[in-house]
Design an enzyme around this catalytic site. Structure first.
Site, PDB file in Angstrom:
ATOM      1  N   HIS A 137       1.643   5.993  13.058  1.00 34.94           N
ATOM      2  CA  HIS A 137       2.942   5.431  12.679  1.00 34.94           C
ATOM      3  C   HIS A 137       2.901   3.939  12.978  1.00 34.94           C
ATOM      4  CE1 HIS A 137       7.555   5.295  13.624  1.00 34.94           C
ATOM      5  NE2 HIS A 137       7.237   4.596  12.557  1.00 34.94           N
ATOM      6  N   MET A 140       4.416   0.595  13.271  1.00 30.49           N
ATOM      7  CA  MET A 140       5.626  -0.203  13.448  1.00 30.49           C
ATOM      8  C   MET A 140       5.194  -1.649  13.582  1.00 30.49           C
ATOM      9  SD  MET A 140       7.680   2.408  15.956  1.00 30.49           S
ATOM     10  CE  MET A 140       6.217   3.332  16.460  1.00 30.49           C
ATOM     11  N   MET A 146       2.470  -0.470  17.647  1.00 30.04           N
ATOM     12  CA  MET A 146       3.530  -1.474  17.686  1.00 30.04           C
ATOM     13  C   MET A 146       2.919  -2.844  17.946  1.00 30.04           C
ATOM     14  SD  MET A 146       6.340   0.543  20.015  1.00 30.04           S
ATOM     15  CE  MET A 146       6.481   2.339  19.977  1.00 30.04           C
ATOM     16  N   HIS A 183       0.476  12.180  17.099  1.00 30.32           N
ATOM     17  CA  HIS A 183       1.240  11.058  16.576  1.00 30.32           C
ATOM     18  C   HIS A 183       0.896   9.815  17.392  1.00 30.32           C
ATOM     19  CE1 HIS A 183       4.673   9.434  14.304  1.00 30.32           C
ATOM     20  NE2 HIS A 183       4.969   8.757  15.409  1.00 30.32           N
ATOM     21  N   SER A 188       3.614  12.906  20.518  1.00 28.22           N
ATOM     22  CA  SER A 188       3.409  11.465  20.493  1.00 28.22           C
ATOM     23  C   SER A 188       2.684  11.007  21.748  1.00 28.22           C
ATOM     24  CB  SER A 188       4.755  10.751  20.400  1.00 28.22           C
ATOM     25  OG  SER A 188       4.583   9.360  20.587  1.00 28.22           O
ATOM     26  N   ASP A 228       1.632   5.911  17.897  1.00 31.30           N
ATOM     27  CA  ASP A 228       2.569   4.825  17.632  1.00 31.30           C
ATOM     28  C   ASP A 228       1.878   3.479  17.804  1.00 31.30           C
ATOM     29  OD1 ASP A 228       5.109   6.147  17.072  1.00 31.30           O
ATOM     30  OD2 ASP A 228       4.973   6.896  19.124  1.00 31.30           O
ATOM     31  N   MET A 267      13.544   8.020  10.991  1.00 24.20           N
ATOM     32  CA  MET A 267      13.632   7.708  12.413  1.00 24.20           C
ATOM     33  C   MET A 267      14.981   8.168  12.963  1.00 24.20           C
ATOM     34  SD  MET A 267      10.810   6.377  13.483  1.00 24.20           S
ATOM     35  CE  MET A 267      11.399   5.818  15.087  1.00 24.20           C
ATOM     36  N   ASP A 288      11.410  11.573  14.055  1.00 20.63           N
ATOM     37  CA  ASP A 288      10.763  10.979  15.225  1.00 20.63           C
ATOM     38  C   ASP A 288      11.822  10.259  16.045  1.00 20.63           C
ATOM     39  OD1 ASP A 288       9.212   9.661  17.080  1.00 20.63           O
ATOM     40  OD2 ASP A 288       8.176   8.379  15.638  1.00 20.63           O
TER      41      ASP A 288
END
Length: 228
Positions: A64, A66, A35, A31, A8, A33, A135, A173
């Protein structure tokens, strides 16, 4: 079913993302993230950074999301260069339609579940997916402690995948490290997101190799994998 290690970049140096991607060339995916400070209480990066990262590395990107309203925003991450896009079922208005749109644009479609979200209500959606993310921490921040109470949920998810005969990747994750990865593999996970366990190591590439070896050893002895 091959074990995959996805470092990540949330734990990487954002000022040196191209170099940080190069440091884990042995990884299966990077990965990423995303957000939005709405769905989760943190703000990270978006489409422009994903576009730049996709140009800077040959390692495929696993985004991913979020974020709120993934039905609107997720397809743009495929266009930006992501090879896999994960949306949260808690935020999606039409998860089947969204998964099909992601696939139609040429990426793998993945659905994520927060710790308190059970898998069972979504059993019928599994054939629409390429990966399911359980998660193992509350989404929003890196470096959190692994939630052991998620292990039964991972097992139940693996059982549903086997029940339907699906070639569906099962990703975990949150808090994945040398001390937790074997438990995750034994429970049924085969794709592992690791942040600080990789980028906090002296040699990130060696950390990827070591985590892979641990997961492969645990998988070879896991009851769920023996008759796969």
């Amino acid at each position: 079913m091959a074990v995959q290690i996805n470092p990540s970049i949330l734990s990487a140096d954002f000022a040196r993302l191209a170099e940080e991607a190069e440091a884990v060339r042995g990884a299966d995916f990077l990965h990423v993230d995303v957000m939005d400070n709405h769905f989760v209480p943190n703000l990270t990066l978006g489409v422009p950074v994903v576009e730049s990262l996709a140009r800077a590395t040959d390692t495929p990107l696993d985004c991913h999301l979020m974020i709120e309203d993934p039905d609107r925003w997720a397809p743009g991450y495929v266009e930006a260069g992501a090879s896999s896009v994960t949306f949260h079922v808690e935020a999606a208005a039409a998860p089947v339609r969204l998964a099909r749109e992601i696939r139609a644009k040429g990426a793998r479609a993945s659905m994520a579940l927060k710790p308190a979200t059970p898998i069972e209500p979504f059993e019928d959606l599994l054939p629409e997916l390429d990966m399911l993310l359980v998660m193992t921490v509350e989404p929003g921040f890196g470096g959190q402690a692994f939630l052991d109470i998620m292990l039964p949920k991972i097992r139940r998810t693996r059982e549903l995948i086997k029940k339907h005969g699906l070639e569906l990747w099962l990703q975990v994750d949150g808090g994945v490290s040398a001390s937790t990865i074997e438990r995750c593999a034994d429970a049924g996970a085969d794709v592992f997101v690791a942040g600080s366990a990789v980028y906090g190591a002296k040699d990130p590439s060696e950390a990827v190799r070591a985590l892979r070896a641990q997961a492969e050893a645990a998988t070879s002895k896991a009851s769920w994998a023996c008759d796969h």
